[in-house]
Design an enzyme around this catalytic site. Structure first.
Site, PDB file in Angstrom:
ATOM      1  CG  PHE A  27      -1.653   1.289   1.438  1.00 11.85           C
ATOM      2  CD1 PHE A  27      -2.742   1.630   0.655  1.00 11.85           C
ATOM      3  CD2 PHE A  27      -1.240   2.174   2.429  1.00 11.85           C
ATOM      4  CE1 PHE A  27      -3.412   2.835   0.849  1.00 11.85           C
ATOM      5  CE2 PHE A  27      -1.902   3.378   2.629  1.00 11.85           C
ATOM      6  CZ  PHE A  27      -2.986   3.709   1.837  1.00 11.85           C
ATOM      7  CD  GLU A  28       3.434   2.425   4.719  1.00 10.94           C
ATOM      8  OE1 GLU A  28       4.461   1.707   4.819  1.00 10.94           O
ATOM      9  OE2 GLU A  28       2.954   3.066   5.674  1.00 10.94           O
ATOM     10  CB  ILE A  94      -1.452   1.581  12.800  1.00 14.42           C
ATOM     11  CG1 ILE A  94      -2.911   1.178  13.036  1.00 14.42           C
ATOM     12  CG2 ILE A  94      -1.306   2.884  12.042  1.00 14.42           C
ATOM     13  CD1 ILE A  94      -3.664   2.065  13.984  1.00 14.42           C
ATOM     14  CE1 TYR A  95      -2.823  -2.716   5.152  1.00 17.52           C
ATOM     15  CE2 TYR A  95      -3.331  -4.784   6.244  1.00 17.52           C
ATOM     16  CZ  TYR A  95      -3.325  -3.999   5.109  1.00 17.52           C
ATOM     17  OH  TYR A  95      -3.832  -4.487   3.932  1.00 17.52           O
ATOM     18  CB  VAL A  96      -7.424  -1.691   9.461  1.00 17.57           C
ATOM     19  CG1 VAL A  96      -8.769  -2.402   9.361  1.00 17.57           C
ATOM     20  CG2 VAL A  96      -7.153  -1.255  10.899  1.00 17.57           C
ATOM     21  N   GLY A 102     -12.833   1.866   7.993  1.00 19.37           N
ATOM     22  CA  GLY A 102     -14.037   2.677   8.139  1.00 19.37           C
ATOM     23  C   GLY A 102     -14.971   2.189   9.225  1.00 19.37           C
ATOM     24  N   GLY A 104     -13.777   1.902  12.493  1.00 20.56           N
ATOM     25  CA  GLY A 104     -13.213   2.328  13.772  1.00 20.56           C
ATOM     26  C   GLY A 104     -12.156   1.395  14.338  1.00 20.56           C
ATOM     27  CB  ILE A 105     -10.672  -1.788  13.137  1.00 20.88           C
ATOM     28  CG1 ILE A 105     -12.017  -2.534  13.138  1.00 20.88           C
ATOM     29  CG2 ILE A 105      -9.528  -2.709  13.551  1.00 20.88           C
ATOM     30  CD1 ILE A 105     -12.133  -3.630  12.090  1.00 20.88           C
ATOM     31  CE1 TYR A 140      -2.821   7.351  12.468  1.00 26.47           C
ATOM     32  CE2 TYR A 140      -1.117   8.308  11.107  1.00 26.47           C
ATOM     33  CZ  TYR A 140      -1.824   7.209  11.541  1.00 26.47           C
ATOM     34  OH  TYR A 140      -1.522   5.974  11.040  1.00 26.47           O
TER      35      TYR A 140
END
EC number: 2.3.1.-
Length: 170
Positions: A27-28, A94-96, A102, A104-105, A140
């Site tokens: 993703f990055e 941090i990754y979801v 979306g 709130g995890i 953040y």
């Protein structure tokens, strides 16, 4: 209805964590920089003197659902020390997973790291984010983080590989 819980990672979670580390790096647009293995992750995080701590977000199925629980996110952090403010925590990753964003995890993971930091007597909670990741930057800031590049002009540097060996005279 399924629920989400944030818990400390277990050694048995290393496969899921490693998979998500690769997904985050992709993703990055930095997947070529991932050099660690699941074995290194296991040794470095779950040995006698761990280099890091990790939380995982786990989807718990509703009673009667046939599927088992599913790890869908993680927050990898470690403790650092500031000569100005003392104990700090640094959230390295941090990754979801995209299909669970979306909900709130990510916020739950961040809040849990903040709770851990306060329980350990930390005065600051630090993290870094790529400037183009506007969703994360906005989250953040919404949660109360201060952009140190904007407010104080701090830049981040690192030594790695050959530069580090040269610096150490090796």
């Amino acid at each position: 209805m399924a629920s989400t819980r944030i818990r400390e990672a277990r050694e048995s979670d290393c496969g899921d964590i490693m998979r998500m580390i690769r997904e985050l790096a992709e993703f990055e647009k930095l997947s070529h920089q991932v050099k660690i293995s699941e074995e290194a992750l296991r040794a470095d995080g779950f040995g006698e003197n761990p280099f890091f701590h990790c939380l995982v977000a786990e989807i718990i199925p509703a009673p009667g659902e046939s599927q088992g629980s599913l790890v869908v996110g993680y927050g990898l952090y470690y403790f650092i020390y500031s000569t100005w403010t003392g104990r700090n925590v640094y959230l390295e990753d941090i990754y979801v997973m995209p299909q669970y964003r979306g909900q709130g995890i990510g916020t739950k993971i961040i809040k849990k790291v903040a709770e851990v930091a306060l329980n350990k007597g930390c005065s600051q909670f630090r993290l870094a984010v790529l400037d183009w990741n506007k969703k994360a930057v906005n989250l953040y800031k919404f949660l109360g983080a201060q952009d140190l590049t904007e407010s104080e002009g701090w830049l981040s540097f690192r030594f790695e590989g050959e530069a580090m060996r040269e610096l150490a005279g090796r």
